[in-house]
Design an enzyme around this catalytic site. Structure first.
Site, PDB file in Angstrom:
ATOM      1  N   ASP A  93       0.766  -1.137   0.137  1.00 34.01           N
ATOM      2  CA  ASP A  93      -0.117   0.097   0.082  1.00 34.01           C
ATOM      3  C   ASP A  93       1.050   1.153  -0.014  1.00 34.01           C
ATOM      4  O   ASP A  93       2.039   1.057  -0.035  1.00 34.01           O
ATOM      5  CB  ASP A  93      -0.943  -0.227   1.199  1.00 34.01           C
ATOM      6  CG  ASP A  93      -0.249   0.161   2.560  1.00 34.01           C
ATOM      7  OD1 ASP A  93       0.997   0.009   2.525  1.00 34.01           O
ATOM      8  OD2 ASP A  93      -0.971   0.043   3.779  1.00 34.01           O
ATOM      9  N   SER A  94       0.138   2.455  -0.160  1.00 34.93           N
ATOM     10  CA  SER A  94       1.090   3.487  -0.080  1.00 34.93           C
ATOM     11  C   SER A  94       1.549   4.199   0.993  1.00 34.93           C
ATOM     12  O   SER A  94       2.458   5.099   1.210  1.00 34.93           O
ATOM     13  CB  SER A  94       0.201   4.745  -0.855  1.00 34.93           C
ATOM     14  OG  SER A  94      -0.656   4.965   0.075  1.00 34.93           O
ATOM     15  N   GLY A  95       1.221   3.693   2.123  1.00 30.56           N
ATOM     16  CA  GLY A  95       1.618   4.310   3.598  1.00 30.56           C
ATOM     17  C   GLY A  95       0.206   5.405   4.032  1.00 30.56           C
ATOM     18  O   GLY A  95       0.201   5.565   5.188  1.00 30.56           O
ATOM     19  N   GLY A  96      -0.377   5.688   2.965  1.00 35.36           N
ATOM     20  CA  GLY A  96      -1.380   6.769   3.158  1.00 35.36           C
ATOM     21  C   GLY A  96      -2.558   6.362   4.375  1.00 35.36           C
ATOM     22  O   GLY A  96      -2.570   7.263   5.233  1.00 35.36           O
ATOM     23  N   PHE A  97      -3.249   5.452   4.056  1.00 39.16           N
ATOM     24  CA  PHE A  97      -4.170   4.838   5.095  1.00 39.16           C
ATOM     25  C   PHE A  97      -3.809   4.946   6.401  1.00 39.16           C
ATOM     26  O   PHE A  97      -4.393   5.524   7.466  1.00 39.16           O
ATOM     27  CB  PHE A  97      -4.834   3.724   4.439  1.00 39.16           C
ATOM     28  CG  PHE A  97      -5.915   3.075   5.476  1.00 39.16           C
ATOM     29  CD1 PHE A  97      -7.181   3.829   5.091  1.00 39.16           C
ATOM     30  CD2 PHE A  97      -5.701   2.286   6.208  1.00 39.16           C
ATOM     31  CE1 PHE A  97      -8.240   3.506   5.855  1.00 39.16           C
ATOM     32  CE2 PHE A  97      -6.962   1.808   7.108  1.00 39.16           C
ATOM     33  CZ  PHE A  97      -8.162   2.564   7.077  1.00 39.16           C
ATOM     34  N   ASP A 147      -2.698   8.309  -1.318  1.00 36.67           N
ATOM     35  CA  ASP A 147      -3.810   9.077  -1.643  1.00 36.67           C
ATOM     36  C   ASP A 147      -4.324   9.288  -0.164  1.00 36.67           C
ATOM     37  O   ASP A 147      -3.754   9.033   0.858  1.00 36.67           O
ATOM     38  CB  ASP A 147      -4.909   8.055  -2.008  1.00 36.67           C
ATOM     39  CG  ASP A 147      -5.022   6.730  -1.025  1.00 36.67           C
ATOM     40  OD1 ASP A 147      -4.100   6.450  -0.397  1.00 36.67           O
ATOM     41  OD2 ASP A 147      -6.288   6.538  -0.887  1.00 36.67           O
ATOM     42  N   GLN A 188     -11.241   7.781  -4.667  1.00 33.27           N
ATOM     43  CA  GLN A 188     -11.677   8.231  -3.385  1.00 33.27           C
ATOM     44  C   GLN A 188     -13.143   8.988  -3.740  1.00 33.27           C
ATOM     45  O   GLN A 188     -13.538   8.884  -5.123  1.00 33.27           O
ATOM     46  CB  GLN A 188     -10.708   9.226  -2.616  1.00 33.27           C
ATOM     47  CG  GLN A 188      -9.570   8.388  -2.464  1.00 33.27           C
ATOM     48  CD  GLN A 188      -9.925   7.370  -1.139  1.00 33.27           C
ATOM     49  OE1 GLN A 188     -10.854   7.296  -0.488  1.00 33.27           O
ATOM     50  NE2 GLN A 188      -8.832   6.700  -0.819  1.00 33.27           N
ATOM     51  N   GLY A 215     -11.339   4.129   0.536  1.00 34.13           N
ATOM     52  CA  GLY A 215     -12.176   4.677   1.258  1.00 34.13           C
ATOM     53  C   GLY A 215     -13.611   3.979   1.351  1.00 34.13           C
ATOM     54  O   GLY A 215     -14.651   4.680   1.746  1.00 34.13           O
ATOM     55  N   ASP A 265      -8.057  -7.781  -0.520  1.00 30.91           N
ATOM     56  CA  ASP A 265      -7.243  -8.046   0.629  1.00 30.91           C
ATOM     57  C   ASP A 265      -8.100  -7.647   1.884  1.00 30.91           C
ATOM     58  O   ASP A 265      -8.738  -6.756   1.894  1.00 30.91           O
ATOM     59  CB  ASP A 265      -5.911  -7.035   0.599  1.00 30.91           C
ATOM     60  CG  ASP A 265      -6.028  -5.588   1.455  1.00 30.91           C
ATOM     61  OD1 ASP A 265      -6.553  -4.821   0.629  1.00 30.91           O
ATOM     62  OD2 ASP A 265      -5.825  -5.443   2.431  1.00 30.91           O
ATOM     63  N   CYS A 303     -14.063 -28.899   4.673  1.00 29.78           N
ATOM     64  CA  CYS A 303     -12.877 -28.395   4.391  1.00 29.78           C
ATOM     65  C   CYS A 303     -11.718 -29.540   4.191  1.00 29.78           C
ATOM     66  O   CYS A 303     -11.478 -30.333   5.263  1.00 29.78           O
ATOM     67  CB  CYS A 303     -12.524 -27.348   5.485  1.00 29.78           C
ATOM     68  SG  CYS A 303     -11.053 -26.275   5.515  1.00 29.78           S
ATOM     69  N   CYS A 305      -8.327 -28.343   4.655  1.00 35.61           N
ATOM     70  CA  CYS A 305      -7.067 -27.884   4.864  1.00 35.61           C
ATOM     71  C   CYS A 305      -6.279 -28.632   5.992  1.00 35.61           C
ATOM     72  O   CYS A 305      -7.232 -29.485   6.458  1.00 35.61           O
ATOM     73  CB  CYS A 305      -7.377 -26.353   5.631  1.00 35.61           C
ATOM     74  SG  CYS A 305      -7.812 -26.274   7.308  1.00 35.61           S
ATOM     75  N   CYS A 308      -8.174 -28.988   9.434  1.00 39.85           N
ATOM     76  CA  CYS A 308      -9.413 -29.873   9.355  1.00 39.85           C
ATOM     77  C   CYS A 308      -8.895 -31.337   8.923  1.00 39.85           C
ATOM     78  O   CYS A 308      -9.866 -32.226   9.383  1.00 39.85           O
ATOM     79  CB  CYS A 308     -10.429 -29.222   8.282  1.00 39.85           C
ATOM     80  SG  CYS A 308     -11.059 -27.861   8.976  1.00 39.85           S
ATOM     81  N   HIS A 334      -6.777 -22.625   8.285  1.00 41.02           N
ATOM     82  CA  HIS A 334      -8.099 -22.949   8.320  1.00 41.02           C
ATOM     83  C   HIS A 334      -8.887 -21.576   7.559  1.00 41.02           C
ATOM     84  O   HIS A 334      -9.413 -21.767   6.467  1.00 41.02           O
ATOM     85  CB  HIS A 334      -8.937 -23.690   9.348  1.00 41.02           C
ATOM     86  CG  HIS A 334     -10.536 -23.621   8.915  1.00 41.02           C
ATOM     87  ND1 HIS A 334     -10.853 -24.208   8.215  1.00 41.02           N
ATOM     88  CD2 HIS A 334     -11.468 -22.729   9.297  1.00 41.02           C
ATOM     89  CE1 HIS A 334     -12.323 -24.090   8.221  1.00 41.02           C
ATOM     90  NE2 HIS A 334     -12.529 -22.796   8.620  1.00 41.02           N
TER      91      HIS A 334
HETATM   92 ZN   LIG Z   1     -10.079 -26.329   7.503  1.00 42.37          ZN
END
Ligand SMILES: [Zn+2]
Length: 370
Positions: A93-97, A147, A188, A215, A265, A303, A305, A308, A334
């Protein structure tokens, strides 16, 4: 191999797209969910475990890595990919947030932001040029324009923030020197369609390799978020990936893809894992709940994974109550698996021409939070 940062749409069902975004560290099959590694680590899991989960894109935070250990140190050590041992795509990210979230210890002016470090109180300044220089040192495949994120319901603040975000995006484009990084612009404008349109159209003219919708998920209602996504979809070029920042609950992934989003993300799956919560395909459960005390079945029977396949819910409950580190690791594995498999299934349903049925079924089955 395809040229870096080209985006191919393989199938589209109404607004939902299945595509491939080519990067120097491999192809991203979209729609894609990126786990968040704030400090250049996805908390509680190793890169080998992430690979086993078939994670492709991960996010790291510019603000945190600039302050500690420092972007120049990371550059000396070969950049983020080498530093964190992740040879698949990375986004910073840009660091802005983060800087703007430091409400009491930052000062914004037309040229940039001056702020105090949350670690030692030292004073720092980030401008659009500085944000790009830091992100070039870090060396991610996708980098973000600096931003300003206004609060969603203040139209005057949003107008000022938007003006800055546009000027700053142009400055970021000029400051960028590396050709192996894709610079995304960030739209934005709060909940105001006219501002969102202005932002999207301005950034589209810069012809960037991708666009983020910023935003959102900062206090507005879900209906407002979805409406903005639908509008922005009409204003952005179709042949570039769209990235919805900071969104990642299962239902938000499905409704986001439905409105044309390609990249997501969120800290949610990893953060919930450290707070005893498991996400399944139909709900969110608290594994510390007494009803799991002698439960032999895994968190989610469907699941596949590592957690599980091998462990009972009772064992996981025991680990989290005893505050054992393995509890966070297994729940993180998981939760990430749930979201990564969900994205694969969404992508396949778009390729198969069955996304609408998939989304309708998912929303019908989704029970929400326990
Ligand atoms: Zn799982």
């Amino acid at each position: 191999m395809e040229a870096s940062f080209t985006f191919e749409i393989k199938s589209q069902i109404q607004r939902a797209r299945a595509g491939i975004f080519h990067t120097p560290h491999g192809d991203l099959l979209t729609p894609v969910f990126a786990p968040v590694g704030t400090q250049a680590t996805i908390k509680a899991v190793t890169p080998a475990q992430l690979e086993e989960l078939t994670a492709s894109l991960v996010l790291a935070n510019t603000y945190h890595l600039y302050l500690r250990p420092g972007d120049e140190i990371i550059a000396q050590l070969g950049g983020l990919h080498s530093f964190m041992h992740w040879d698949r795509p990375i986004l910073t990210d840009s660091g802005g947030f983060q800087v703007f979230s430091l409400a009491d210890s930052r000062k914004i002016d037309p040229d940039g932001v001056t702020f105090k470090s949350h670690i030692d109180g030292s004073t720092h300044r980030i401008t659009p040029e500085k944000s790009i220089a830091i992100q070039e040192n870090l060396g991610a495949d996708i980098i973000m324009a600096f931003d300003e994120c206004g609060s969603p319901y203040d139209i005057e603040k949003n107008k000022t923030a938007l003006e800055r975000t546009c000027t700053w995006a142009e400055r970021c484009v000029k400051a960028k020197t590396r050709s192996d990084q894709a610079l995304f612009g960030i739209i934005q404008g709060g909940v105001y369609p006219e501002l969102r349109q202005q932002s999207a159209e301005f950034l589209s003219r810069l012809d960037l390799p991708g666009y983020a919708i910023g935003g959102l998920s900062v206090g507005e209602t879900k209906a407002e978020t979805l409406s903005i996504l639908e509008q922005v979809d009409d204003w952005l070029p179709r042949n570039k990936p769209r990235y919805l920042m900071g969104v990642g609950s299962p239902e938000d992934l499905v409704t986001g893809v439905q409105r044309g989003v390609d990249i997501f993300d969120c800290v949610l799956p990893t953060r919930l894992a450290r707070h005893h919560a498991a996400i399944t395909r139909t709900r969110r459960i608290n594994i510390a709940n007494a009803r799991f005390i002698s439960e032999k079945s895994p968190i989610d029977e469907s699941c596949t994974c590592y957690a599980c396949r091998n462990f009972s819910s009772a064992y996981l409950r025991h680990l989290v109550l005893a505050k054992e580190i393995l509890g966070a690791t297994l729940l993180t594995i998981h939760n990430l698996n749930t979201l990564l498999v969900l994205m694969k299934d969404i992508r396949q349903s778009i390729l198969d021409g069955k996304f609408e049925q998939f989304a309708a079924h998912f929303i019908e089955e989704w029970e929400g939070t326990e």
